[in-house]
Design a protein around this motif. Structure first.
Motif, PDB file in Angstrom:
ATOM      1  N   TRP A   1     -17.400  36.357  73.683  1.00 20.38           N
ATOM      2  CA  TRP A   1     -16.620  35.536  72.752  1.00 20.38           C
ATOM      3  C   TRP A   1     -16.610  34.071  73.173  1.00 20.38           C
ATOM      4  O   TRP A   1     -16.483  33.173  72.326  1.00 20.38           O
TER       5      TRP A   1
ATOM      6  N   GLY B   1     -24.242  38.582  66.505  1.00 10.73           N
ATOM      7  CA  GLY B   1     -23.368  39.709  66.815  1.00 10.73           C
ATOM      8  C   GLY B   1     -23.899  40.516  67.988  1.00 10.73           C
ATOM      9  O   GLY B   1     -23.132  40.966  68.852  1.00 10.73           O
TER      10      GLY B   1
ATOM     11  N   ASP C   1     -21.936  41.022  71.565  1.00 11.08           N
ATOM     12  CA  ASP C   1     -21.656  42.376  72.034  1.00 11.08           C
ATOM     13  C   ASP C   1     -22.308  42.633  73.388  1.00 11.08           C
ATOM     14  O   ASP C   1     -21.690  43.224  74.285  1.00 11.08           O
ATOM     15  N   TYR C   2     -23.537  42.192  73.548  1.00 11.49           N
ATOM     16  CA  TYR C   2     -24.232  42.408  74.820  1.00 11.49           C
ATOM     17  C   TYR C   2     -23.507  41.710  75.964  1.00 11.49           C
ATOM     18  O   TYR C   2     -23.270  42.304  77.027  1.00 11.49           O
TER      19      TYR C   2
ATOM     20  N   ASN D   1     -20.438  40.804  76.202  1.00  6.23           N
ATOM     21  CA  ASN D   1     -19.122  41.394  76.481  1.00  6.23           C
ATOM     22  C   ASN D   1     -19.229  42.723  77.220  1.00  6.23           C
ATOM     23  O   ASN D   1     -18.248  43.190  77.798  1.00  6.23           O
ATOM     24  N   HIS D   2     -20.401  43.341  77.179  1.00  7.53           N
ATOM     25  CA  HIS D   2     -20.562  44.666  77.782  1.00  7.53           C
ATOM     26  C   HIS D   2     -21.764  44.731  78.719  1.00  7.53           C
ATOM     27  O   HIS D   2     -22.378  45.791  78.866  1.00  7.53           O
TER      28      HIS D   2
END
Length: 357
Positions: A166, A330, A334-335, A337-338
């Motif tokens: 983010w 997106g 997502d990548y 963040n994880h």
């Protein structure tokens, strides 16, 4: 981990894969220089640059100058793309013409060191997304690999890395300033063997001093600071948003893993679907797969070679990833963040799975 070959795909078959594609592309004439295209781009970029400064002096002491600052950020981004193309020798046949064009476009107009960028970018093209080689996934503000993420689990670093997806795009507002600082540091590095290092340092510093001096001389200090901040923010976001979808969220190549050239470039790259506006906004980098396969190909030919590359990959069973622009962002968020979750199973390697197939 190293890739292995199977009886129906011997080593020479892997080596010849790219050669076959390259032969087809050369036959189509898509590697030939497109001088009219690039001279048109250069004239348009210079005209836009002049137009922005005409608007700057015409507006004077007005907060509408922030709109001019944003426009300047967009124009400077286009010079960054031209510098990128020249550094890849896409514009002219002569290596020296390309090198000096890159120094002018990147240094005099965008404030970036051509030698520093070229050395860094060459390593990226040599082994994209490979740990220990590609500087674009090395340690920095953002943890791009599970190994880096694992070392940042406590305190502020832990809080940050769990939310870095983010925070990635807001952080890009500082990327323009970071690139300027890195360029100046590279120029001051006495241990560097990059040619014309001092000349490039002089170009970058002179450009920056002249730029700031004009802002301070013609605008009130708060407005000058705001103008500089907006221009740098737009510049950083535009460049970062063009580069980020290319490889972030694609498989990370383990240290020591060997891949043939075609797979090395295609399996870790992602194209972004779009339209002519997308092509301009991303400087042709939305055709990242084609760019990595043919780095010296003129930007305008990347779209034309895409059907050939895509069909070739399909015929050889090589995954070719292409998504929409917002979908790509997106995936990046997502990548990031994880990142740590990608390391749950040390034997779960996407590249190995693809090669087994």
């Amino acid at each position: 981990m190293t890739s292995t070959t199977t009886p129906d795909r011997p080593a020479d078959r892997y080596v010849s894969l790219y050669a076959g594609l390259l032969k087809d592309v050369r036959r189509q004439g898509l590697l030939e220089r497109r001088h009219l295209y690039y001279w048109t781009q250069i004239v348009l970029a210079v005209s836009a640059f002049v137009g922005v400064w005409v608007a700057f002096f015409a507006l004077g002491d007005s907060w509408w100058q922030l709109g001019v600052a944003a426009a300047l950020g967009l124009v400077v981004t286009q010079f960054g793309f031209l510098g990128h193309d020249a550094a890849h020798r896409q514009i002219f046949t002569s290596a020296s013409w390309n090198a000096w064009s890159a120094r002018i476009f990147a240094g005099a107009f965008a404030g970036l060191s051509y030698a520093w960028w070229r050395a860094k970018h060459a390593k990226h093209h040599q082994a994209p997304n490979q740990e220990g080689i590609d500087p674009d996934i090395g340690p920095g503000a953002i943890a791009f690999t599970p190994a880096i993420e694992a070392a940042r689990q406590t305190g502020f670093a832990g809080w940050f890395v769990r939310r870095q997806g983010w925070l990635f795009f807001p952080l890009l507002t500082l990327e323009g300033l970071n690139l300027h600082v890195s360029s100046i540091r590279a120029g001051l590095d006495r241990g560097s063997r990059q040619p014309w290092r001092r000349t490039e340092l002089a170009i970058v510093v002179t450009r920056l001093v002249a730029y700031v001096s004009v802002l301070v001389a013609f605008l009130p200090l708060p407005m000058a600071v705001a103008f500089f901040a907006v221009q740098m923010a737009v510049f950083g976001v535009c460049l970062g948003a063009s580069f980020a979808p290319a490889h972030k969220g694609m498989p990370i190549v383990p240290p020591g893993m060997r891949l043939d050239f075609l797979r090395r470039q295609v399996l870790v790259s992602r194209n972004v679907r779009g339209n002519p506006l997308t092509d301009v906004a991303m400087g042709g980098l939305n055709y990242q797969i084609e760019h990595h396969l043919f780095p010296s190909m003129p930007r305008c030919n990347l779209k034309r070679v895409r059907p050939t590359v895509r069909a070739y990959c399909a015929r050889e069973g090589i995954p070719y990833q292409e998504v929409g622009l917002f979908e790509s962002y997106g995936i990046v968020v997502d990548y990031l963040n994880h990142v740590g979750l990608r390391a749950r199973d040390p034997f779960d390697c996407p590249l190995a799975a693809q090669l087994r197939g």
